[in-house]
Design an enzyme around this catalytic site. Sequence first.
Site, mmCIF file in Angstrom:
data_model
loop_
_atom_site.group_PDB
_atom_site.id
_atom_site.type_symbol
_atom_site.label_atom_id
_atom_site.label_comp_id
_atom_site.label_asym_id
_atom_site.label_seq_id
_atom_site.Cartn_x
_atom_site.Cartn_y
_atom_site.Cartn_z
ATOM 1 N N VAL A 168 0.832 -1.199 0.000
ATOM 2 C CA VAL A 168 0.000 0.000 0.000
ATOM 3 C C VAL A 168 0.874 1.260 0.000
ATOM 4 C CG1 VAL A 168 -1.765 1.312 1.269
ATOM 5 C CG2 VAL A 168 -1.906 -1.182 1.165
ATOM 6 N N CYS A 169 1.973 1.210 0.744
ATOM 7 C CA CYS A 169 2.820 2.393 0.920
ATOM 8 C C CYS A 169 3.280 3.047 -0.386
ATOM 9 C CB CYS A 169 4.021 2.059 1.801
ATOM 10 S SG CYS A 169 3.564 1.449 3.431
#
Length: 182
Positions: free
Chosen positions: A56-57
């Site tokens: 996600v980052c």
Amino acid sequence: MLTIGDKLPEFSVVAAKPGFNMPEENGVSAFETITQDSFEGKWKVIFFYPKDFTFVCPTEIVEFAKLNEEFEDRDAVVLGGSTDNEFVKLAWRREHPDLNGLNQYSFADTSGALVDGLGVRDKAENVALRATFIVDPHNVIQHVSVNALNVGRNPAEIVRILDGLQTDELCPCNRPLGGDTL
């Protein structure tokens, strides 16, 4: 957790500078020490993410990077980071095609002093939460948002909030960039 009106705590982190992928390029170090006094006269958008080399980052980092010009137009510097070290940040830039030559600072809060000073550590996972702080040029926190580890944030909303904060006026719900104030 610190909140609106609180002063940014004293901190010192090492950051990989914008545009760098290697520890040294053309005789210039990729690293810069950043403190609460860095970027005098500028707004700071400080965003934390849990770990480098995750899923996600990078989606968030890339979206912040796409909006870098919008932040610069508003006299703001974007600082994204985690508790992973500065060498990991550069390795991730080299490994992830969307992070190659990243146009923003990637800070390493290896001691966790800033994460803990702001109160944004996930107690179960022992990593930074997905926290975002907008800090004015006087180092006063003007906005805080925090997401659970599994949900990415919307960087365009951070630009919209920064834009509204800088009007110093009342801003209605869903006010677009540069829109009317009340």
